[in-house]
Design an enzyme around this catalytic site. Sequence first.
Site, PDB file in Angstrom:
ATOM      1  N   PHE B 126      21.812  17.105   8.991  1.00 12.29           N
ATOM      2  CA  PHE B 126      21.838  15.846   8.246  1.00 12.29           C
ATOM      3  C   PHE B 126      23.258  15.618   7.756  1.00 12.29           C
ATOM      4  O   PHE B 126      24.097  16.521   7.816  1.00 12.29           O
ATOM      5  CB  PHE B 126      20.869  15.949   7.050  1.00 12.29           C
ATOM      6  CG  PHE B 126      19.652  15.062   7.163  1.00 12.29           C
ATOM      7  CD1 PHE B 126      18.827  15.119   8.261  1.00 12.29           C
ATOM      8  CD2 PHE B 126      19.331  14.162   6.144  1.00 12.29           C
ATOM      9  CE1 PHE B 126      17.698  14.309   8.350  1.00 12.29           C
ATOM     10  CE2 PHE B 126      18.208  13.349   6.226  1.00 12.29           C
ATOM     11  CZ  PHE B 126      17.388  13.419   7.326  1.00 12.29           C
ATOM     12  N   GLN B 248      22.321   4.024  -3.834  1.00 18.54           N
ATOM     13  CA  GLN B 248      22.632   4.356  -2.453  1.00 18.54           C
ATOM     14  C   GLN B 248      22.160   3.270  -1.494  1.00 18.54           C
ATOM     15  O   GLN B 248      21.008   2.859  -1.541  1.00 18.54           O
ATOM     16  CB  GLN B 248      21.949   5.672  -2.075  1.00 18.54           C
ATOM     17  CG  GLN B 248      22.187   6.070  -0.632  1.00 18.54           C
ATOM     18  CD  GLN B 248      21.870   7.534  -0.407  1.00 18.54           C
ATOM     19  OE1 GLN B 248      20.730   7.904  -0.204  1.00 18.54           O
ATOM     20  NE2 GLN B 248      22.886   8.364  -0.476  1.00 18.54           N
ATOM     21  N   HIS B 250      21.422   2.892   2.231  1.00 17.49           N
ATOM     22  CA  HIS B 250      21.220   3.728   3.414  1.00 17.49           C
ATOM     23  C   HIS B 250      21.840   3.023   4.609  1.00 17.49           C
ATOM     24  O   HIS B 250      21.602   1.831   4.803  1.00 17.49           O
ATOM     25  CB  HIS B 250      19.727   3.956   3.643  1.00 17.49           C
ATOM     26  CG  HIS B 250      19.439   5.089   4.589  1.00 17.49           C
ATOM     27  ND1 HIS B 250      19.710   5.014   5.934  1.00 17.49           N
ATOM     28  CD2 HIS B 250      18.937   6.330   4.374  1.00 17.49           C
ATOM     29  CE1 HIS B 250      19.360   6.164   6.500  1.00 17.49           C
ATOM     30  NE2 HIS B 250      18.895   6.974   5.579  1.00 17.49           N
ATOM     31  N   LEU B 260      13.251   1.800   6.696  1.00 15.81           N
ATOM     32  CA  LEU B 260      14.171   2.916   6.875  1.00 15.81           C
ATOM     33  C   LEU B 260      14.123   3.474   8.289  1.00 15.81           C
ATOM     34  O   LEU B 260      13.060   3.633   8.875  1.00 15.81           O
ATOM     35  CB  LEU B 260      13.785   4.022   5.885  1.00 15.81           C
ATOM     36  CG  LEU B 260      14.518   5.362   6.002  1.00 15.81           C
ATOM     37  CD1 LEU B 260      15.976   5.200   5.639  1.00 15.81           C
ATOM     38  CD2 LEU B 260      13.865   6.391   5.100  1.00 15.81           C
ATOM     39  N   GLU B 263      18.155   9.239   8.797  1.00 10.12           N
ATOM     40  CA  GLU B 263      19.425   9.851   9.150  1.00 10.12           C
ATOM     41  C   GLU B 263      19.222  10.946  10.202  1.00 10.12           C
ATOM     42  O   GLU B 263      20.130  11.307  10.927  1.00 10.12           O
ATOM     43  CB  GLU B 263      20.008  10.463   7.866  1.00 10.12           C
ATOM     44  CG  GLU B 263      21.393  10.993   7.953  1.00 10.12           C
ATOM     45  CD  GLU B 263      21.913  11.323   6.553  1.00 10.12           C
ATOM     46  OE1 GLU B 263      22.004  10.400   5.726  1.00 10.12           O
ATOM     47  OE2 GLU B 263      22.201  12.494   6.303  1.00 10.12           O
ATOM     48  N   ARG B 294      26.416   9.284   3.194  1.00 12.26           N
ATOM     49  CA  ARG B 294      25.809   7.966   3.411  1.00 12.26           C
ATOM     50  C   ARG B 294      26.676   6.839   2.879  1.00 12.26           C
ATOM     51  O   ARG B 294      26.753   5.759   3.479  1.00 12.26           O
ATOM     52  CB  ARG B 294      24.439   7.913   2.729  1.00 12.26           C
ATOM     53  CG  ARG B 294      23.396   8.685   3.495  1.00 12.26           C
ATOM     54  CD  ARG B 294      22.040   8.621   2.828  1.00 12.26           C
ATOM     55  NE  ARG B 294      21.085   9.360   3.647  1.00 12.26           N
ATOM     56  CZ  ARG B 294      19.831   9.613   3.270  1.00 12.26           C
ATOM     57  NH1 ARG B 294      19.388   9.207   2.083  1.00 12.26           N
ATOM     58  NH2 ARG B 294      19.020  10.272   4.065  1.00 12.26           N
ATOM     59  N   HIS B 361      18.543   1.819  -0.963  1.00 12.26           N
ATOM     60  CA  HIS B 361      17.621   2.903  -0.616  1.00 12.26           C
ATOM     61  C   HIS B 361      17.235   3.787  -1.791  1.00 12.26           C
ATOM     62  O   HIS B 361      16.085   4.199  -1.918  1.00 12.26           O
ATOM     63  CB  HIS B 361      18.279   3.757   0.464  1.00 12.26           C
ATOM     64  CG  HIS B 361      17.433   4.883   0.986  1.00 12.26           C
ATOM     65  ND1 HIS B 361      16.177   4.683   1.512  1.00 12.26           N
ATOM     66  CD2 HIS B 361      17.659   6.220   1.070  1.00 12.26           C
ATOM     67  CE1 HIS B 361      15.670   5.851   1.900  1.00 12.26           C
ATOM     68  NE2 HIS B 361      16.540   6.802   1.624  1.00 12.26           N
ATOM     69  N   ARG B 405      23.748  10.565  -3.189  1.00 14.19           N
ATOM     70  CA  ARG B 405      22.787  11.605  -2.814  1.00 14.19           C
ATOM     71  C   ARG B 405      22.940  11.976  -1.343  1.00 14.19           C
ATOM     72  O   ARG B 405      23.144  11.105  -0.495  1.00 14.19           O
ATOM     73  CB  ARG B 405      21.354  11.102  -3.053  1.00 14.19           C
ATOM     74  CG  ARG B 405      20.301  12.059  -2.565  1.00 14.19           C
ATOM     75  CD  ARG B 405      18.917  11.654  -2.999  1.00 14.19           C
ATOM     76  NE  ARG B 405      18.366  10.503  -2.304  1.00 14.19           N
ATOM     77  CZ  ARG B 405      17.878  10.530  -1.060  1.00 14.19           C
ATOM     78  NH1 ARG B 405      17.903  11.627  -0.344  1.00 14.19           N
ATOM     79  NH2 ARG B 405      17.375   9.437  -0.515  1.00 14.19           N
TER      80      ARG B 405
END
Lengths: 245, 594
Positions: B126, B248, B250, B260, B263, B294, B361, B405
């Site tokens: 990730f 955040q 995304h 979504l 990732e 991100r 997100h 995050r």
Amino acid sequence: MIDVNIYRYNPETDKFPYTQTYTLKKPEKDIMLLELLNILKEQDSSISYRRSCREGVCGSDGMNINGKNGLACITPISQAIKNNKIELRPLPGLPVIRDLVVDMTEFYAQYDKIKPFLQNETEPPAQERLQSPAERDKLDGLYECILCACCSTSCPSFWWNPDKFVGPAALLQAYRFIADSRDTKTAERLEGLSDPFSVYRCHGIMNCVNVCPKDLNPNHAIGEIKSMLLSDKKKENIIVSDGVS
Amino acid sequence: MENYNSSNIKTLEFDALIIGGGGSGMRTSLELAKSGLKTAVVSKVFPTRSHTVSAQGGITCAIASEDPNDDWRWHMYDTVKGSDYIGDQDAIEYMCSEGPKAVFELEHMGLPFSRFENGRIYQRPFGGQSKDFGKGGQAARTCAAADRTGHALLHTLYQNNIKEGSNFLNEWFAVDLVLNQSKEVTGVIAFSIESGEVAYLKSQATVMATGGAGRIYSSTTNALINTGDGLGMALRAGFPAQDMEMWQFHPTGIYGAGSLVTEGCRGEGGYLINAEGERFMERYAPNAKDLAGRDVVARSMVLEILEGRGCGENKDHVFLKLDHLGADVLNAKLPGICELSRTFAGVDPIFNPIPVVPTCHYMMGGTPTNIHGQAFTQSNGEDKIIAGLFSVGEAACVSVHGANRLGGNSLLDLVVFGRAAGIHIQEALKTGGGVADADSDDINKALHGLNKINSSSDGFEVAEVKRELQSVMQNYFGVFRRGDYMEKGVSALEEIREKVSNLHLKDKSMAFNTSRVEALELQNLFEVAEATAIASLQRTESRGAHARDDFKERDDENWLCHSLYDPIKKTLSKRDVNFTPIQVDTFEPKVRTY
């Protein structure tokens, strides 16, 4: 223009349910049925329905769309419109709380009944329990259930005996734990399903498979459970009825 | 409509009350279910409808499966760096070191993780992950159940709550906190959505596990229910919120729908391309490329679009390319994404790229807490515990995410801190912790908001005001921010406050009245939006997800700190970041590159 015909019932004001037709301009874009309902709710804030994720993973907005159960949030209106009309009803067979909202108590009670949690009385290791990819593959098509109740509420056997027939959704989960290499209670789980109603009221008419918005196959899982029950019984040399009575 | 007061509503009494039935709330309740304390989970939806269900890619944790030498300290390093150095290092240390225990517990509970050939839990790469404190290349640390990890986790937690006999008040909506004369929290006012019945849910410990509030933006990956109810209640009660400027975006929300796209797609080898077919992340993050943080990827995408290299007729999105991974990998590792993409983008990723845009997100900010979930406020610059109030998960700011995050850290946050809060509450209540009773005036005060909306005979339309709020937030407080625009946004919000305080609830019926719920949710959204706006305007630097055109650089001299928003004075103050982990040396702030 399209007509959206919706089942209406408010227990405080209505003695009987009725249907109400809303006529509105057909949206230019092919939106999802849930978005159409949201537009309608802006016109008439009294329409009640459940919704949450709006992407087909939370299972809130199961309803009967033109006679077939499905999720409003992943049903494009292009699929739902028949002769410029959409008919929306609550999921069949469960008590209606209001409009498109049903009381799912009996549905959840069946889920609870099959003990939907992993049972393994051996002391767990310090790390994870090992499971081979092949063993894990057996859970595919089972664990993905979102408990929307589209399947169980399209099943006549569940309509007649919602308290005794476990129903396709909970049976799918019963098999999900039977199939799990980490679960050690297969015999007890099968025993709990061996009465004439729990499993045997399924006659394989496949309504569940036909409506599942996640393309799961409860009918197959039920077949597996029946086979396991029968082979158990054969071992015990007991003749079983097919449960039809 | 009847006016509610302390004498005409019933009181239900508990030792501990958990507001919210998502991952963090159900992990807290699971801990408490075993304790013998009288507990209830109050959830506005049936628990498995909570937004945790939408989490896809996985739960990041150094369980040393993919790499037997993996180390939680490396995970900690990545998380501190990802937070742009305003994550609290004591909390990050706790999360990363306790993480493996929490993940193995989930596996023992039955979570159907995907597996490696050796039978251990499957882990995928990730964004922002490294080995050996950034020196050993890309790590693969995110434990996954295909691309449905949140669903698997949420259902597993619900199932184990059934096993332990947890008590649920499903489809109950919490309206406001009840505070006694010493400003301790003694429970909430709530109503059953099904019957409309109102009650005072009295408790010695009230845990806010109410999740995020992505619905303050018009474009979000969040569920319709993510309206920041717990934070809204806390702000109305006068309690502060921390780091609210940190939202955040995304990188990969489906263009148009906002759903979504994990990732994990890039973790499995997918990458972003612009209209020229260029893999543009190679220019912005030469080492990590598409697996940079991100915030970095989202900004790069917006820059590509602003510079005219966006895709489609309006050049307003980019593409996520996956087809080169082949049908076998996509069907095995990313089946949910294939399904979502076909449904919401009309694209089959096996053959064509998915149109994506950065989409709101995750809320890094929230109610400030310590690692036990205890909420606090500040008095004279000192942290002061709010007796009776706890917060966990996205609603809380503990803070493990700081200014940005890392993917997969959210699910870990839920289970680690849900568990920690449960353990702490058990111990505290067994040793006599608790709060004094509220009197009837206190209860009546908490009923005020509900009575007001119930008695509205005219006023503003909920749906219209919500749209207005969302468009102000989207336009002025998005991926890139600028002082003069944000000032306009703040004054627009002042006008919207007037409307939010005077909403018209046309339908006053009791049974399953979702329009009442939506009106109250909008009031919560507003509180969160206002905190976001004021904090964003006042943090005059760029850090993590907070990127300002007029203050482009990170300013450690002035802003290596949390921001603390005071909802009564509507002002922002600074609070120290924790730089004193116990088991490792401090990770000192460095220039953050990927």
